[in-house]
Design an enzyme around this catalytic site. Structure first.
Site, PDB file in Angstrom:
ATOM      1  N   GLU A 126       8.090  21.983 -13.990  1.00  0.00           N
ATOM      2  CA  GLU A 126       8.885  21.260 -12.992  1.00  0.00           C
ATOM      3  C   GLU A 126       8.040  20.150 -12.401  1.00  0.00           C
ATOM      4  O   GLU A 126       6.811  20.246 -12.384  1.00  0.00           O
ATOM      5  CB  GLU A 126       9.287  22.225 -11.861  1.00  0.00           C
ATOM      6  N   LYS A 128       6.099  18.406  -9.528  1.00  0.00           N
ATOM      7  CA  LYS A 128       5.545  18.866  -8.256  1.00  0.00           C
ATOM      8  C   LYS A 128       5.842  17.755  -7.247  1.00  0.00           C
ATOM      9  O   LYS A 128       5.138  16.754  -7.164  1.00  0.00           O
ATOM     10  CB  LYS A 128       4.051  19.138  -8.372  1.00  0.00           C
ATOM     11  N   ASP A 130       6.131  15.491  -4.157  1.00  0.00           N
ATOM     12  CA  ASP A 130       5.143  15.246  -3.109  1.00  0.00           C
ATOM     13  C   ASP A 130       5.861  15.053  -1.781  1.00  0.00           C
ATOM     14  O   ASP A 130       6.037  13.947  -1.289  1.00  0.00           O
ATOM     15  CB  ASP A 130       4.306  14.018  -3.465  1.00  0.00           C
ATOM     16  N   TYR A 243      13.895  24.104  -5.720  1.00  0.00           N
ATOM     17  CA  TYR A 243      13.229  24.597  -6.925  1.00  0.00           C
ATOM     18  C   TYR A 243      12.957  26.095  -6.913  1.00  0.00           C
ATOM     19  O   TYR A 243      12.244  26.588  -7.778  1.00  0.00           O
ATOM     20  CB  TYR A 243      11.916  23.850  -7.153  1.00  0.00           C
ATOM     21  N   LYS A 332      -2.441  19.273 -11.221  1.00  0.00           N
ATOM     22  CA  LYS A 332      -2.512  18.089 -10.361  1.00  0.00           C
ATOM     23  C   LYS A 332      -2.828  16.850 -11.192  1.00  0.00           C
ATOM     24  O   LYS A 332      -3.798  16.842 -11.953  1.00  0.00           O
ATOM     25  CB  LYS A 332      -3.609  18.280  -9.310  1.00  0.00           C
ATOM     26  N   CYS A 426      -8.726 -21.084  12.585  1.00  0.00           N
ATOM     27  CA  CYS A 426      -8.443 -21.106  11.151  1.00  0.00           C
ATOM     28  C   CYS A 426      -9.770 -21.118  10.395  1.00  0.00           C
ATOM     29  O   CYS A 426     -10.649 -21.924  10.697  1.00  0.00           O
ATOM     30  CB  CYS A 426      -7.622 -22.339  10.797  1.00  0.00           C
ATOM     31  N   CYS A 429      -9.925 -24.894   8.663  1.00  0.00           N
ATOM     32  CA  CYS A 429     -10.002 -26.152   9.419  1.00  0.00           C
ATOM     33  C   CYS A 429     -10.397 -25.943  10.877  1.00  0.00           C
ATOM     34  O   CYS A 429     -10.469 -26.902  11.644  1.00  0.00           O
ATOM     35  CB  CYS A 429      -8.679 -26.902   9.329  1.00  0.00           C
ATOM     36  N   CYS A 444      -2.348 -20.724  11.218  1.00  0.00           N
ATOM     37  CA  CYS A 444      -2.980 -22.004  11.513  1.00  0.00           C
ATOM     38  C   CYS A 444      -1.861 -23.023  11.678  1.00  0.00           C
ATOM     39  O   CYS A 444      -1.088 -23.238  10.752  1.00  0.00           O
ATOM     40  CB  CYS A 444      -3.888 -22.393  10.350  1.00  0.00           C
ATOM     41  N   CYS A 449      -4.076 -28.927   7.544  1.00  0.00           N
ATOM     42  CA  CYS A 449      -5.134 -27.988   7.147  1.00  0.00           C
ATOM     43  C   CYS A 449      -5.266 -28.018   5.617  1.00  0.00           C
ATOM     44  O   CYS A 449      -4.272 -27.830   4.905  1.00  0.00           O
ATOM     45  CB  CYS A 449      -4.791 -26.578   7.615  1.00  0.00           C
TER      46      CYS A 449
END
Ligand code: IVH
Length: 702
Positions: A126, A128, A130, A243, A332, A426, A429, A444, A449
């Site tokens: 099956e 697993k 999470d 399950y 796992k 910034c 610049c 900025c 720039c």
């Protein structure tokens, strides 16, 4: 190494592991904010268990092996589970699975033992899931209790929240005609989770609303299930896959006695159950190899597979060790998360000026690639997660997306880590940064720039905008470096700099001429494309279509007030202000003027060219059928050039235009000495040349 110092090292290691694990348990169960992956946690736990098994004298009272994780929180009533809600022991590779099979072999009756490498047992495999365990009790078919796992013995009563979850039936069987019956009492185990799509969507909405986002779907599911107010749970897209059967009053023998049979039964009752495979042990490895190398197009996150002995009687007879049933094992998957050091944070300036932090990492191998950069979303996120430069951080990469920093491993701090501050200026610049109310981004504001200009040019010529072939990121950089362009409008002056282009590295005649014709072609892109290419915040092609639908010329759009733009259906105040603000900036007005000067089309359609009134003062009479022009088209042509068309020929008639089968008008013209033209003659007169396919022009037919 002497035995004594070896024992010392082991004792130290055990203490280290205890401290680390206890911290992780707290992060996970109390804060719902783990800083290591389950995979890493399990590894540490297994190492500690192995040491303690060899050296029982090292089992300390605070060892995490001596307690089961508890997620009991205040605010919910506690409920005792009808049977312990067990956990699973872990396998990390095929060898671990084989070792598990060998371990249980001695407990099996002879006919089920391994024989000549053959295994008489069948297993289910099956996903697993999470998520979080949820235990559902149905009494006389009605959902009467929903509980979290809690300590495994006692959980939190979250019935009201569980009732809001669509995939959990309130009554079973959901379909009374399904041909299955529920026993008087049935306790089902499942996993509450958030589907991947729902997670992405929810986070996008949160981000748009300036609300905090969830680091992963599991945390979001956990948060959703623990809401004190069920209405909040209802607004979160929880899903539950079931399950297992935990317990049942089943004197009627309704519940099947194999795990595969039970899963089918649960599905028939109306639970959400994922597909299940029944396999022999020899086949497990192939399944594992398949799942391990798989991109994972499941709609939910999994952290592995669960392998269970299919025969429930055998499963039960195998018993329990600690809190894990012997009859099942979790395989796992290698994690897609790793821990590495955050070396520094780089500030990147985007097209709209937004400054985004990017993590420079100690290179680390993660799902098949070496990663040394990761996204750090934004500065609020950094503050919220308390990420510091020099921290060990968890980096995650899911489904091919850009790796991102999940959070710091706070327990690994040495004290030398530095807080990460949002920039005051910034980085390119040095203009002081700005932050708009309600927005997470710092940006900025300097339109000139260099970083912004560069990104703007890149965007301006990109596929999404003017689509100028041959002007990719690299070439744009090369042109900038060579000083051939400084802003978007300069792209259209490249033809004047052909010699300089030819002198560039890698630019031959052909490349230059291709580039210049692509640039030329881009001068007549539809207006919405051009408007979108300007890079006004929030204005993509569809918004540009709306704007140019009402303001079909750049000048009209430039002159529009924000409050007028806002009245266009589909355009809100933010975009309206962004548009008006953009055109208010002198740099941008200048840009538009330079586009105009370069011959870029700035209106919806090509403006009708000024037509020279070469026929002014002349009168025409049309007769017969012209080879290409209809009578109306010919009349329109004459009038467009300032001439007049009348119905009858007189001494004042300037020309008679005659086609096939002319009538008496031709004779009259000849009689009065009025000049006669054919179609080509007329076209020559107005300077338009012959229409396609017309015979060569002859001055006159007669
Ligand atoms: S069986 C006694 N089946 O994994 C049987 N568990 O590490 C134990 N889980 O706490 C559970 N998917 O929350 C089982 N298909 C599945 C599962 C599953 C996810 C979770 C469950 C459990 C944890 C064990």
């Amino acid at each position: 190494m002497s035995d004594e110092s070896k024992a010392q090292t082991l004792a130290e290691r055990a203490a280290e592991l205890r401290a680390a694990l206890n911290y992780h348990i707290y992060r996970y169960h109390v804060l719902s904010s783990p800083v290591v992956t389950d995979y890493e946690y399990d590894r540490l736990m297994n190492e500690l268990k192995a040491i303690e098994a060899e050296h029982p004298e090292l089992v300390a009272p605070d060892s995490p092996t001596q307690r089961v994780g508890s997620d009991l929180t205040e605010g919910f009533a506690s409920v005792a589970h009808p049977a312990p809600i067990l956990s699973l022991s872990n396998a990390f590779n095929a060898d671990d699975i084989r070792a598990w099979r060998t371990r249980i072999d001695k407990l099996l009756p002879d006919e089920l033992k391994l024989r000549d490498g053959r295994d008489p047992l069948a297993y289910t495999i099956e996903p697993k899931y999470d998520g979080l365990t949820i235990v559902l009790t149905y009494t006389a078919g009605l959902l009467t209790l929903g509980a979290t796992r809690g300590s495994g013995e006692v959980g939190d009563d979250v019935t009201n929240n569980v009732r809001t979850v669509g995939s959990i039936p309130r009554r079973i069987p959901v379909d009374p005609n399904a041909g299955v019956k529920a026993p008087p009492r049935l306790v089902v185990r499942g996993e509450a989770l958030i589907l991947k799509d729902a997670f992405e969507k929810f986070n996008e909405q949160q981000e748009a609303a300036g609300q905090p986002t969830y680091v992963n779907a599991r945390n979001m599911a956990s948060g959703a299930l623990r809401q004190i107010d069920p209405r909040v749970t209802a607004a979160r897209p929880l899903t539950t896959y079931c399950y297992g059967v935990v317990d049942a009053d089943d004197s009627g023998g309704i519940v099947p006695d194999s795990q595969a049979g039970r899963l089918d039964y649960l599905r028939a009752l109306g639970f959400l159950v994922d597909g299940v495979l029944t396999k022999r042990i020899e086949e497990l490895e192939a399944v594992i190899a398949y799942v391990t190398g798989w991109d994972g197009d499941l709609p939910f996150e999994i952290d592995g597979l669960v392998i269970k002995v299919d025969d429930c009687a055998v499963y039960s007879a195998l018993g329990i060790v600690g809190k894990d049933p012997r009859g099942a094992i979790a395989y796992k998957l290698p994690s897609e998360e790793v821990t590495t050091k955050l070396l520094a944070v780089e500030e990147n300036v985007g097209r709209t000026g937004v400054i985004t932090p990017s993590a420079k990492l100690e290179p680390v191998f993660l799902s098949g690639v070496t990663v040394s950069n990761a996204t750090l979303h934004n500065y609020d996120d950094i503050t919220r997660k308390d990420i510091r430069a020099g921290d060990m951080v968890i980096v995650k990469r899911s489904g091919g997306v850009i790796p991102y920093v999940v959070g710091p491993v706070a327990g690994a701090r040495t004290g030398t880590e530095e807080p990460i501050e949002p920039p005051a200026r910034c980085p390119v610049c040095a203009t002081p940064v700005v932050r708009d109310e309600g927005e997470v981004a710092y940006y900025c504001p300097n339109l000139a720039c260099p970083a912004r200009v560069h990104r703007n040019i890149e965007y301006f010529v990109s596929k999404a905008a003017l689509d100028i072939e041959g002007l990719g990121t690299k070439i744009v950089q090369q042109l900038l470096d060579a000083g051939l362009i400084q802003d978007e409008a300069d792209v259209f002056t490249l033809a004047e700099k052909k010699d300089k282009l030819l002198a560039l590295d890698g630019f031959g005649e052909k490349k230059v001429s291709n580039l210049l014709s692509a640039v030329e072609a881009a001068k007549t892109r539809p207006l919405p494309r051009l408007v979108a290419a300007l890079g006004i915040k929030g204005v993509g092609e569809s918004i540009a279509e709306l704007l140019t639908g009402v303001y079909p010329a750049m000048d009209a759009l430039a002159a529009a007030l924000a409050e007028d733009i806002e009245t266009i259906p589909g355009i809100g105040p933010n975009i309206a202000h962004a548009v008006a603000g953009w055109f208010a900036a002198p740099r941008n007005r200048d840009l538009i003027e330079r586009l105009r000067a370069a011959g870029v089309r700035l209106a919806m359609d090509a403006p009708a060219a000024e037509v020279e009134q070469v026929l002014a003062g002349m009168t025409f009479v049309l007769t017969g059928t012209l080879p290409h022009l209809t009578r109306a088209a010919a009349a329109a042509l004459i009038e467009a050039h300032g001439g007049k068309v009348t119905g009858s020929v007189s001494g004042k008639t300037s020309y008679v235009v005659a086609g096939e089968n002319p009538g008496s008008k031709l004779a009259k013209a000849q009689q009065l000495g009025v000049p006669v033209l054919d179609e080509a003659g007329l076209l020559a007169l107005v300077g338009e040349g012959a229409p396609l396919g017309a015979p060569p022009i002859q001055p006159a037919l007669f």
